[in-house]
Design a protein around this motif. Structure first.
Motif: not given
Length: 93
Positions: A86-93
């Protein structure tokens, strides 16, 4: 009887498809492009002559190769299997 300006094939169409519901769902793309070029010429507008898909691809590939050669575009040496799925995400999980 009035004379048709279209061929029988254009008037009748495919007997298994497109009868009885008005305009076809998808217009003939080739004929639509030809009419667009004709209309632009009649109006005095510039007409962009399209290249073949192969020529367009080769031109784009040459541009990418040029940018890579000049360092404007980086290439990675990571194979598809080594990449994150998956591409990088700005969401912190």
């Amino acid at each position: 009887m009035a004379h048709h300006h279209k061929s029988n094939k254009e008037v009748e169409g495919n007997p298994d498809y497109g009868h009885g519901r008005g305009l076809p769902r998808r217009p003939d793309e080739v004929r639509l492009q030809e009419r667009t070029v004709e209309d632009r010429r009649e109006m005095g507008l510039p007409v962009a002559e399209r290249q073949s898909p192969q020529a367009e691809y080769e031109a784009e590939q040459a541009e990418i190769d040029l940018q890579v050669g000049e360092g404007e575009m980086e290439t990675g040496d990571v194979t598809r299997r080594e990449r994150d799925p998956f591409p990088p995400s700005s969401y912190e999980g």
